[in-house]
Design an enzyme around this catalytic site. Structure first.
Site, PDB file in Angstrom:
ATOM      1  N   CYS A 117      -2.822   8.626   4.013  1.00 54.52           N
ATOM      2  CA  CYS A 117      -2.884   7.973   2.583  1.00 54.52           C
ATOM      3  C   CYS A 117      -3.839   8.028   1.611  1.00 54.52           C
ATOM      4  CB  CYS A 117      -2.097   6.695   2.756  1.00 54.52           C
ATOM      5  SG  CYS A 117      -3.291   5.548   3.591  1.00 54.52           S
ATOM      6  N   GLU A 121       0.973  -1.138   0.131  1.00 50.48           N
ATOM      7  CA  GLU A 121       0.141   0.038  -0.017  1.00 50.48           C
ATOM      8  C   GLU A 121       1.094   1.223  -0.020  1.00 50.48           C
ATOM      9  OE1 GLU A 121      -1.376   3.250   1.276  1.00 50.48           O
ATOM     10  OE2 GLU A 121      -2.055   2.385   3.065  1.00 50.48           O
TER      11      GLU A 121
END
Length: 497
Positions: free
Chosen positions: A271, A237
């Site tokens: 994020c 990720e």
């Protein structure tokens, strides 16, 4: 574990004061941890679904009883407000709970219909644990984000070696202590601390069966290269440049509130945070006034009244300042803040308009409390501009039309989209979390997250012999004729629209 001769401090980014001292684990220490994890893996897998579920639910209970202690440690190592740290721990608890309760249902053996050509076989699909999973975690959400890998890997029957960020090592160490208190027999979760070489040693270890990584795309490429030495699979990720799309019939107050939280909470160090906002031209002026009025009231700091904290990683301040200056140099307007908003270690809110699409503030991940607001003619243009950026992690859409919002959500290139709320998907344990493109690959959370840390195994068992045996040198022409006749009967028909 071998005794580390070198240590490093974790520092409070708001004050610069040391929080604690931690060892720098070298390649030998990492190898020893992986070896112990390998020894524990067979025992942990053999416990079975129900016993692992019980142990993990008790780990969840231990974390819940220590919410405030964990949250204060997160606050000290990241600088974020205590309430935000507490919310992070709560979200981590919900993920641990979901993984523990659903592992058997998702991964347990199941019978699969074999089809007519193998009707004499019983077919079973099982998901087997990989063995040892290495988790390399981030500093921005140091318990919630890695929990999406740690909890799911443990629930699937693996043991874990966790390398937390060098900015937040204490969070990982404390969680490992909680796990050890519940599972004292073997070290099913171990923590190795240090810098890049420690993570590289974990990624390149031949004893690790999978790596779960969260961090920048640049670092992910180095981790992939280390994994490639042993063909170790990776789930990555890698951050995002997420957009918030505001339709002409959206609730503008709710959209501004959610977009501002998505952009500024945790000092923009999220994020899945909002970095770009695309607003349909009919409501652009009203929305811009609403969000700028709200943004001007926000203040960073380390006191109880501050709404967000400092930039945790000092080097990121240069990136944030560079993006703001690049946008302004290319003709953008700062309607809130500006380059002077970077007051180390803090960054005050920055809202930019008229930002060219080729500026770094639009194309690259800023990871700070800044947003760019863009006027578009309609929802379709907003989607097209959203998809021009290589990062494709998540996104937000505000619209009064359910059908238009759903259509736009499906067109946006991302792993996750939330409609009329910010990042609701991250709070739902059953939903997978992850991106595409430069935002990475693989999934954590949900059933897909559990399967990510297993290997599917197919087993067939012949229950009785068929009149004809096609897998034999004794096969006859008559057997083949029967087979072809059966295939024609089942599959040769023409289908009409």
């Amino acid at each position: 574990m071998s005794v580390a001769t070198e240590t490093f401090p974790s520092l409070n980014p708001a004050t610069g004061e040391p929080v604690a001292e931690h060892p720098v684990h070298d390649e030998k220490a990492v190898a020893e941890a992986v070896g112990r994890a390998r020894e524990a893996a067979d025992w942990w897998a053999a416990l079975g679904w129900r016993e692992r579920r019980l142990r993990l639910l008790n780990v969840k209970g231990a974390l819940a009883r220590n919410i405030n202690r964990m949250a204060e440690l997160i606050r000290q190592e990241t600088g974020k407000p205590l309430a935000d740290a507490q919310i992070e721990v709560v979200l981590a608890i919900t993920q641990l709970d979901w993984a523990a309760r659903n592992a058997q249902k998702v991964l347990g053996p199941r019978t699969v219909f074999p089809g007519l050509t193998a009707l004499n076989h019983k077919c079973v699909l099982e998901y087997r644990p990989l063995g040892v999973v290495g988790v390399i975690g981030p500093w921005n959400y140091p318990i919630f984000t890695p929990m999406g890998s740690i909890a799911y890997a443990l629930a699937a029957g693996n043991t874990v070696v966790f390398k937390p960020s060098e900015f937040t090592p204490g969070v990982g160490v404390f969680f490992a202590e909680l796990v050890a208190g519940v599972v004292p027999e073997h070290q099913v979760l171990q923590v190795v601390t240090g810098f890049g070489p420690t993570g590289a040693a974990l990624a390149s270890s031949p004893g690790v069966d999978k790596i779960a990584f969260t961090g920048s795309s640049r670092t992910a490429k180095r981790v992939m290269a280390a994994c490639a030495q042993n063909l170790t699979p990776l789930v990555a990720e890698c951050g995002g440049k997420d957009s918030c799309i505001v339709d002409s019939d959206a609730d503008l107050e709710a959209a501004a509130d959610a977009a501002l939280w998505g952009a500024m909470a945790n000092a923009g160090q999220t994020c899945i945070g909002v970095e770009r906002i695309y607003v349909v031209e009919d409501v652009y002026d009203t929305f811009l006034k609403t969000i700028t009025d709200r943004a001007r009231d926000l203040r960073p700091g380390f006191d109880r009244e501050a709404v967000y904290g400092p930039i945790t990683m000092p080097g990121q301040l240069d990136v944030i300042e560079g993006h703001i200056k690049d946008a302004l140099a290319k003709g953008a307007t700062a309607v809130v803040g500006g380059a002077e908003s970077v007051r180390r270690p803090y960054v005050e809110p920055v809202v930019l308009t008229d930002v060219p699409d080729d500026s770094t503030a639009v194309c690259e991940e800023t990871f700070g409390p800044t947003i760019t607001v863009h006027k578009v003619k309609d929802l379709q243009e907003a989607v097209e501009k959203t998809n021009r950026v290589g990062f494709s992690l998540a996104g937000t859409i505000f619209s009064g039309s359910r059908s238009r919002a759903m259509d736009a959500a499906r067109q946006v290139r991302s792993g996750m989209t939330s409609i009329n709320a910010f990042a609701a998907f991250a709070t739902v344990g059953a939903l997978p979390f992850g991106g595409v493109g430069e935002s990475g690959f693989g999934r954590i959370h949900g059933a897909d997250g559990l399967r990510e840390f297993t290997s599917p195994k197919a087993i067939t068992r012949q229950r009785f012999a068929l009149p004809m045996n096609l897998s034999s040198f004794d096969r006859t022409d008559k057997d083949m004729a029967r087979l072809l006749q059966t295939v024609a009967m089942l599959h040769a028909k023409r289908y009409k629209r």
